[in-house]
Design a protein around this motif. Structure first.
Motif: not given
Ligand SMILES: Cc1cc2nc3c(=O)[nH]c(=O)nc-3n(C[C@H](O)[C@H](O)[C@H](O)COP(=O)(O)OP(=O)(O)OC[C@H]3O[C@@H](n4cnc5c(N)ncnc54)[C@H](O)[C@@H]3O)c2cc1C
Length: 410
Positions: A15-18, A23-25, A31-42, A165-175
């Motif tokens: 997830i790009i953007g802290g 965070f919510f994502t 919580e839905k799949n505890p087996n997934l390895k997730v990182a937030i890059l800020e 990573c397999e999937k990216i979530v862009m949550a970087s706000g207005s950047n």
């Protein structure tokens, strides 16, 4: 940048953007799949900075408007697109989500919802506790510089590390930098302009009246923009819900005007000029011997009334009985049609957002996935979605984050 020496780390989802959306994502995914390895890059030294300062430090989490079709009306950009998402996760779900995570929200008279603690720290603590418990890696000082897609995965280069990573979530706000990267992937960016600002006005009628307010309606001249609501006189000009609403709906149009335009204020809100003339005649008959400027009428603040009377060329000694037709007309004009020249804008400290971002045509709103690049998702202000003040901007972040999580784990 010395890419060769950078560490290479692997995650299922990055997830790009802290911020709020990031965070919510992340929390909802794990919580839905505890087996997934997730990182937030800020990119910053700390996370959730906007949450911290939001709502004057109290964090206006959402709004007590629980019907999707009503809620969408608060979004000048995103109204159509958010109907589906709000049917999946609406403000009531937000209240429930926070309650389940130990945060009780309260409703204020105007519908805004805050943590009962009245502190944004409660929301930050809730998120920080959850990422710790769920073992989500929160990597600060990682500014994302490059995105690269192979057939099977993504490569992300930050200032410190290369990630796969397999999937990216862009949550970087207005950047702007991230928008540029997304342009290279083929996305269109709707040009960003500020929304939620107050109007700078220098005018003797409101000089030194800082803090006074009246329920009024405002129209932007040579435009269809109009709004009504409490109007607040500030040190710099005019603010309050009505002005903020104009700034949101007119974000692009007022930017085109370079924030130089005229407004017409009806201090009597719904009373027309003609009705004001009739009412002034009634007052004249009733208060004939009294001085016009001395007693404020129409429930207006006294000093504002005095200034409007002066602007209508009525002297300090004039009694109601002596008011001539010209003066009556001028006073009615000042009351219902007062023109002010706006010469710029100021930031509204409690909340501001950017209009513009990822073109909504390029997003699948059932999943929040990009239609341009597979396995790329969006949540929050990075999209060309924004709302008026009141907790709606965070609601967009929560809804987007929830839908991304729901679809990523499927
Ligand atoms: C003063 C203020 C008060 C507000 N108050 C409220 C309120 O009370 N209620 C409400 O609903 N809305 C409020 N808002 C609006 C709300 O804060 C935003 O809409 C919301 O924070 C958007 O969340 P986001 O996660 O999409 O973006 P952000 O909160 O902006 O988070 C994005 C994060 O991404 C990081 N980032 C950016 N580029 C990179 C990069 N290249 N690499 C790594 N990380 C990167 C940023 O540093 C940031 O931490 C307020 C805004 C402001 C400015």
């Amino acid at each position: 940048m010395q890419k060769k020496n950078l560490l290479n780390s692997k995650y299922n989802i990055i997830i790009i953007g802290g911020g709020a959306a990031g965070f919510f994502t992340a929390i909802n995914i794990v919580e839905k799949n505890p087996n997934l390895k997730v990182a937030i890059l800020e990119r910053g030294k700390s996370v959730l900075e906007k949450v911290r300062i939001s709502g004057g430090g109290r964090c206006n989490v959402t709004h007590a408007c629980f019907v999707p079709n009503d809620l969408v009306k608060f979004y000048p950009r995103g109204e159509r697109e958010l109907k589906g998402p709000f049917n999946q996760f609406c403000s009531g779900d937000t209240v429930e989500w926070f309650e389940k995570h130990g945060v009780e929200l309260k409703i204020e008279d105007d519908g805004r919802m805050f943590p009962v603690s009245n502190s944004s720290q409660t929301i930050i603590d809730c998120f920080q506790d959850a990422v710790k418990k769920l073992k989500i890696d929160v990597l600060t000082n990682h500014s994302v510089q490059e995105l690269y897609r192979t057939e099977s995965h993504w490569k992300i280069t930050s200032t410190q590390e290369v990630f796969t990573c397999e999937k990216i979530v862009m949550a970087s706000g207005s950047n702007p930098k991230i928008w540029e990267l997304l342009e290279t992937l083929g996305h269109d960016i709707i040009e960003p302009v500020p929304s939620l600002f107050t109007f700078n006005i220098k005018d003797p009628r409101i000089k030194d009246l800082m803090g006074l307010s009246a329920v009024a309606s405002v129209r932007v001249k040579k435009s269809k923009l109009q709004a009504s609501g409490p109007l607040l006189i500030t040190h710099w000009g005019l603010s309050g819900p009505g002005i903020l609403r104009l700034s949101a709906w007119g974000a692009r149009e007022l930017a085109d005007k370079k924030y130089q335009f005229a407004i017409q204020v009806n201090w009597l809100n719904e009373i027309t000029f003609e009705e004001a003339i009739d009412l002034l005649k009634e007052i004249k008959a009733a208060l004939a011997k009294k001085i016009v400027g001395k007693y404020a009428q129409f429930k207006l603040p006294k000093r504002l009334w005095e200034n409007l009377v002066r602007a209508a060329d009525i002297s300090e000694e004039t009694k109601w009985a002596d008011l001539n037709k010209k003066q009556t007309t001028a006073l009615a004009e000042q009351l219902t049609n007062a023109e002010f020249q706006v010469y710029g804008k100021s930031t509204f400290k409690e909340e501001f957002v950017t209009a513009g971002g990822i073109d909504l045509k390029e997003v699948n709103f059932k999943t929040m996935e990009s239609k341009v690049a597979p396995n790329l998702y969006f949540a929050g202000e990075i999209l060309n979605i924004d709302a008026i003040t009141g907790g709606f901007n965070f609601q967009n972040a929560w809804t987007g984050g929830f839908i991304v999580a729901d679809n990523i784990v499927k």
